[in-house]
Design an enzyme around this catalytic site. Structure first.
Site, PDB file in Angstrom:
ATOM      1  CB  CYS A 131      -0.974  -0.014   1.167  1.00 27.72           C
ATOM      2  SG  CYS A 131      -0.183  -0.056   2.808  1.00 27.72           S
ATOM      3  CG  HIS A 142      -4.502  -0.029   3.797  1.00 28.91           C
ATOM      4  ND1 HIS A 142      -3.704  -0.843   3.037  1.00 28.91           N
ATOM      5  CD2 HIS A 142      -5.478   0.427   2.960  1.00 28.91           C
ATOM      6  CE1 HIS A 142      -4.180  -0.914   1.806  1.00 28.91           C
ATOM      7  NE2 HIS A 142      -5.250  -0.137   1.732  1.00 28.91           N
ATOM      8  CG  HIS A 187      -6.747   0.687  -1.651  1.00 25.68           C
ATOM      9  ND1 HIS A 187      -6.942  -0.044  -0.505  1.00 25.68           N
ATOM     10  CD2 HIS A 187      -7.855   0.449  -2.416  1.00 25.68           C
ATOM     11  CE1 HIS A 187      -8.097  -0.682  -0.560  1.00 25.68           C
ATOM     12  NE2 HIS A 187      -8.667  -0.399  -1.704  1.00 25.68           N
TER      13      HIS A 187
END
Length: 454
Positions: free
Chosen positions: A371, A416, A428
């Site tokens: 991420c 994240h 993402h």
């Protein structure tokens, strides 16, 4: 008191001995009575001395208790008991004295926390709190703007984090090393703690793959509140944010010019190819005409005509391909021209990699990225250097609220991070099973921070 009884027994023994001696020497026990009277007087004197000492000790103890009541803070029954939470529309000033006329030392924003040290009353009879928050210490704030002792509120506005202290930490589906691995976290990563099984040494944390468990042996735990911002810190923050905005805008402008130059060169090459194709087509037609006029024999004429047609056809196909390439280059240029903002340009670029794989620790937009690696590499294409860490990305650029979110903003969650794509959607590198993808709504998980670069 123990000394008193020891002395009393000693006096009795001495009295017996002296009384016996006197009785033998004088044939009377009158002196023995005198000795006993002296003994009683000594005992009474000691008893009075002890009472005086006890009274004095009691006075000292009472004075000490009074002093404690005046100056010591009572012991808290909860870690949140002396925490005050600002309840205002935007912020409330922290002042040097309990007066609205005194100097403002800093700002305590809504839902920010301060430690309440003392309650005082001003000349008008209004209550103020003496508080400390962040770097602002021993400042005053009106009591009406602070909620004290509300443990539920304090818990609600605070965040408890677990920070990874080992190279790679396994997050497990259950609290135990025998449970299956849900995901992995790198060293230094922060995740939000939702529950603590402290008697077993495990914590329940939030990750992109869902809620899992980490061993307390490999994390450190802390509770964070939003705290006051001093005048100096506010000035430095505003200057830093402005400098970062200017630097980001300059980098984006340089990247835009570089892209436009590449597109200009591509369009120029396409134009030259088109001109060359037209010249080739004209030459082929001229050759065809000349060949037809000079043909003497039917076989030779047919052969020349066939050759000319073939050449013309090939030249025409080449021209069409080059024209199509030029049109595509122009369309690409038009798409860039229509971009409404630098942030949207970031989203347009990131969109090219949707469907590519997620790779833990990776930063390749084509071969795989995690991420933070995805966000880092996308912004790198625009001349912006960002850290390869979702927790570190919570501090880049400057913060904006959810109501102010724009395409290109970096959205940070527990463990994240992703890029806001507009229309309540996140772009993402999600997980190994889903890769780089779109997710909606952007609030599908609790948002910890939104950071803007451009």
């Amino acid at each position: 008191m123990e000394d008193f009884y020891i002395m009393k027994n000693r006096n009795k023994i001495a009295a017996f001995l002296l009384a016996g001696a006197l009785a033998v020497g004088h044939g009377s026990v009158v002196y023995a009575d005198v000795v006993w009277d002296l003994c009683a007087m000594n005992e009474e004197r000691m008893r009075l001395g002890i009472q005086e000492k006890n009274i004095a000790d009691n006075h000292v103890t009472n004075d000490a208790n009074i002093d404690v009541e005046k100056h010591e803070t009572p012991q808290s029954t909860s870690e949140y008991a002396d925490i005050g939470i600002a309840s205002v529309l935007n912020y409330v000033n922290l002042r040097a004295e309990p007066s609205v006329e005194s100097e403002a030392l800093g700002k305590l924003y809504n839902n920010s926390a301060a430690t309440v040290l003392e309650t005082v009353t001003d000349e008008a009879g209004e209550e103020w709190y003496l508080v400390s928050s962040g770097s602002v210490e021993n400042a005053y704030v009106k009591a009406e703007y602070i909620k004290v002792g509300d443990e539920d509120l304090a818990r609600g506005v605070s965040t408890r984090y677990a920070t990874v202290t080992t190279t790679t930490l396994f997050v497990r589906t259950e609290p135990g090393t025998e449970a299956s691995v849900l995901t992995m976290l790198p060293e230094g990563e922060d995740v939000v703690v939702y529950d603590a099984l402290e008697e077993y040494g495990w914590y329940r944390v939030s990750t992109e793959e869902g809620l899992g468990y980490v061993s307390g042996e490999y994390v450190t735990i802390r509770t964070e509140f939003r705290v006051a911002e001093s005048k100096e810190e506010e000035k430095e923050r505003l200057e830093r944010e402005e400098a970062e905005r200017q630097a980001a805008a300059a980098a984006a402008e340089a990247a835009r010019k570089a892209r436009e130059e590449e597109e200009r060169k591509a369009a120029e090459a396409a134009r030259r190819a088109e001109e060359t194709a037209k010249k080739a087509e004209e030459t082929a037609r001229k050759t065809q005409k000349e060949a037809a006029g000079k043909a003497q024999a039917e076989a030779a004429g047919k052969a020349q005509e066939e050759t000319a047609k073939t050449a013309a056809q090939q030249s025409s196909e080449k021209t069409q391909q080059q024209t199509q390439n030029a049109q595509q280059a122009q369309q690409k240029k038009d798409k860039v021209t229509q971009t409404v903002s630098n942030g949207q340009a970031v989203v347009n670029y990131a969109d090219r990699f949707v469907g590519n794989p997620y790779v833990y620790g990776g930063s390749s937009l084509t071969n795989g990225a995690d991420c933070s690696g995805f966000v880092m590499s996308v912004y790198q294409a625009f001349g912006i250097s960002l850290p390869h860490s979702s927790s570190a990305l919570r501090s880049v650029g400057y913060g904006v609220s959810l109501s102010e979110i724009q395409p290109g903003d970096i959205v940070c969650y527990s463990g994240h991070v992703g890029i806001y794509a507009g229309n309540n959607t996140l772009l993402h590198a999600s997980s190994p099973s889903t890769g780089i993808k779109y997710t909606s709504p952007v609030t599908y998980r609790e948002i910890l921070a939104i950071r803007r670069i451009f």
